[in-house]
Design a protein around this motif. Structure first.
Motif, PDB file in Angstrom:
ATOM      1  N   UNK A  63     -10.704  76.824  24.921  1.00 50.85           N
ATOM      2  CA  UNK A  63     -10.580  78.074  24.174  1.00 50.85           C
ATOM      3  C   UNK A  63     -11.944  78.683  23.890  1.00 50.85           C
ATOM      4  N   UNK A  64     -12.010  80.023  23.939  1.00 51.33           N
ATOM      5  CA  UNK A  64     -13.246  80.748  23.629  1.00 51.33           C
ATOM      6  C   UNK A  64     -13.569  80.667  22.144  1.00 51.33           C
ATOM      7  N   UNK A  65     -12.525  80.551  21.338  1.00 54.04           N
ATOM      8  CA  UNK A  65     -12.689  80.576  19.883  1.00 54.04           C
ATOM      9  C   UNK A  65     -12.071  79.316  19.296  1.00 54.04           C
ATOM     10  N   UNK A  66     -12.817  78.624  18.455  1.00 52.10           N
ATOM     11  CA  UNK A  66     -12.299  77.416  17.804  1.00 52.10           C
ATOM     12  C   UNK A  66     -11.433  77.862  16.633  1.00 52.10           C
ATOM     13  N   UNK A  67     -10.155  77.552  16.735  1.00 54.18           N
ATOM     14  CA  UNK A  67      -9.183  77.966  15.720  1.00 54.18           C
ATOM     15  C   UNK A  67      -7.913  77.152  15.914  1.00 54.18           C
ATOM     16  N   UNK A  68      -6.971  77.301  14.993  1.00 52.17           N
ATOM     17  CA  UNK A  68      -5.664  76.681  15.194  1.00 52.17           C
ATOM     18  C   UNK A  68      -5.012  77.411  16.364  1.00 52.17           C
ATOM     19  N   UNK A  69      -4.458  76.659  17.304  1.00 52.74           N
ATOM     20  CA  UNK A  69      -3.869  77.241  18.508  1.00 52.74           C
ATOM     21  C   UNK A  69      -2.398  76.857  18.602  1.00 52.74           C
ATOM     22  N   UNK A  70      -1.650  77.601  19.395  1.00 51.81           N
ATOM     23  CA  UNK A  70      -0.235  77.277  19.593  1.00 51.81           C
ATOM     24  C   UNK A  70       0.142  77.408  21.060  1.00 51.81           C
ATOM     25  N   UNK A  71       1.168  76.657  21.452  1.00 50.20           N
ATOM     26  CA  UNK A  71       1.720  76.692  22.801  1.00 50.20           C
ATOM     27  C   UNK A  71       3.229  76.832  22.681  1.00 50.20           C
ATOM     28  N   UNK A  72       3.826  77.499  23.662  1.00 46.96           N
ATOM     29  CA  UNK A  72       5.289  77.576  23.712  1.00 46.96           C
ATOM     30  C   UNK A  72       5.730  77.235  25.127  1.00 46.96           C
ATOM     31  N   UNK A  73       6.986  76.885  25.267  1.00 46.41           N
ATOM     32  CA  UNK A  73       7.510  76.398  26.547  1.00 46.41           C
ATOM     33  C   UNK A  73       8.615  77.297  27.094  1.00 46.41           C
ATOM     34  N   UNK A  74       8.629  78.548  26.718  1.00 45.95           N
ATOM     35  CA  UNK A  74       9.712  79.464  27.075  1.00 45.95           C
ATOM     36  C   UNK A  74      10.100  79.396  28.544  1.00 45.95           C
ATOM     37  N   UNK A  75       9.145  79.441  29.441  1.00 49.60           N
ATOM     38  CA  UNK A  75       9.420  79.438  30.882  1.00 49.60           C
ATOM     39  C   UNK A  75       8.953  78.144  31.562  1.00 49.60           C
ATOM     40  N   UNK A  76       8.787  77.073  30.796  1.00 43.57           N
ATOM     41  CA  UNK A  76       8.339  75.796  31.352  1.00 43.57           C
ATOM     42  C   UNK A  76       9.521  74.843  31.410  1.00 43.57           C
ATOM     43  N   UNK A  77       9.748  74.252  32.573  1.00 43.04           N
ATOM     44  CA  UNK A  77      10.915  73.379  32.766  1.00 43.04           C
ATOM     45  C   UNK A  77      10.560  71.900  32.762  1.00 43.04           C
ATOM     46  N   UNK A  78       9.283  71.574  32.653  1.00 42.79           N
ATOM     47  CA  UNK A  78       8.817  70.186  32.707  1.00 42.79           C
ATOM     48  C   UNK A  78       8.599  69.680  31.280  1.00 42.79           C
ATOM     49  N   UNK A  79       9.133  68.508  30.911  1.00 45.42           N
ATOM     50  CA  UNK A  79       8.817  67.946  29.591  1.00 45.42           C
ATOM     51  C   UNK A  79       7.351  67.497  29.570  1.00 45.42           C
ATOM     52  N   UNK A  80       6.610  67.990  28.586  1.00 47.31           N
ATOM     53  CA  UNK A  80       5.175  67.736  28.521  1.00 47.31           C
ATOM     54  C   UNK A  80       4.767  67.149  27.178  1.00 47.31           C
ATOM     55  N   UNK A  81       3.588  66.539  27.161  1.00 49.32           N
ATOM     56  CA  UNK A  81       2.889  66.172  25.933  1.00 49.32           C
ATOM     57  C   UNK A  81       1.593  66.962  25.937  1.00 49.32           C
ATOM     58  N   UNK A  82       1.120  67.288  24.742  1.00 49.40           N
ATOM     59  CA  UNK A  82      -0.137  68.029  24.626  1.00 49.40           C
ATOM     60  C   UNK A  82      -1.041  67.338  23.622  1.00 49.40           C
ATOM     61  N   UNK A  83      -2.312  67.184  23.986  1.00 48.65           N
ATOM     62  CA  UNK A  83      -3.317  66.662  23.063  1.00 48.65           C
ATOM     63  C   UNK A  83      -4.184  67.841  22.643  1.00 48.65           C
ATOM     64  N   UNK A  84      -4.295  68.045  21.340  1.00 47.11           N
ATOM     65  CA  UNK A  84      -5.176  69.065  20.797  1.00 47.11           C
ATOM     66  C   UNK A  84      -6.496  68.374  20.437  1.00 47.11           C
TER      67      UNK A  84
END
Length: 182
Positions: A63-84
């Motif tokens: 990210x260009x800016x250090x801040x709280x970020x969010x992700x959504x899976x609206x069009x994603x069909x793969x079950x994922x894990x995310x590390x922030x």
């Protein structure tokens, strides 16, 4: 001075005052291939519209800016894990992302990086909250790097070394457990 002396007291214990030695860091190497979005459009799209994700593969978001970020899976069909990952390289949180979920998943606080991988990869490879990440340059199949480095890759310190590249033959992740000596 002028204090009464005790008879039969134990002799003083001698304590070594040698400087403490630093313990050697312990690492476990893991293979992980990370794709880095090259354009803002690729960054926004992420892993959407894909049918699958290869084993030991994922996507790195810087990210260009250090801040709280969010992700959504609206069009994603793969079950994922995310590390922030925070600016200091510490894994701030690891969360599950459900396919086609329209609700955003937020980091717990300000972050600089996010790494999306197949569901269960972090657990299988014993990556936990509190571990750290270092990014470097990937080498291609001929053993030569792309020669390009991003300055933000050098801000992060420590336990995991990840060489991200969309064209890498594989990235190495070095893992040092939470609480291990510095």
């Amino acid at each position: 001075p002028n204090q009464p002396q005790k008879s039969g007291a134990a002799a003083p214990t001698m304590v070594s005052t040698d400087p403490k030695r630093k313990m050697k860091e312990e690492y476990t190497s893991l293979s992980l291939r990370l794709e880095v979005p090259k354009t803002q459009s690729d960054f926004t799209k992420g892993l959407m519209f894909r049918e699958s994700l290869e084993t030991d593969s994922g996507m790195l978001f810087v990210f260009d800016r250090i801040a709280q970020q969010s992700f959504h899976m609206t069009e994603t069909t793969i079950p994922l894990d995310i590390a922030f990952v925070r600016k200091d390289g510490i894994v701030e949180s690891i969360k599950q992302l459900e396919p086609r979920d329209t609700n955003p998943v937020y980091s717990d606080g300000p972050i600089e990086l996010a790494i999306e991988v197949n569901r269960g990869w972090f657990v299988e490879n014993n990556v936990e909250v509190g571990d750290e990440i270092v990014l470097g340059e990937a080498k291609d199949k001929k053993g030569k790097g792309s020669g390009k480095k991003d300055a933000c890759y050098h801000k992060v310190k420590s336990r995991y070394s990840v060489w991200p590249s969309a064209y890498a033959s594989g990235a190495l992740v070095k893992c040092r457990k939470v609480g291990a000596a510095n």
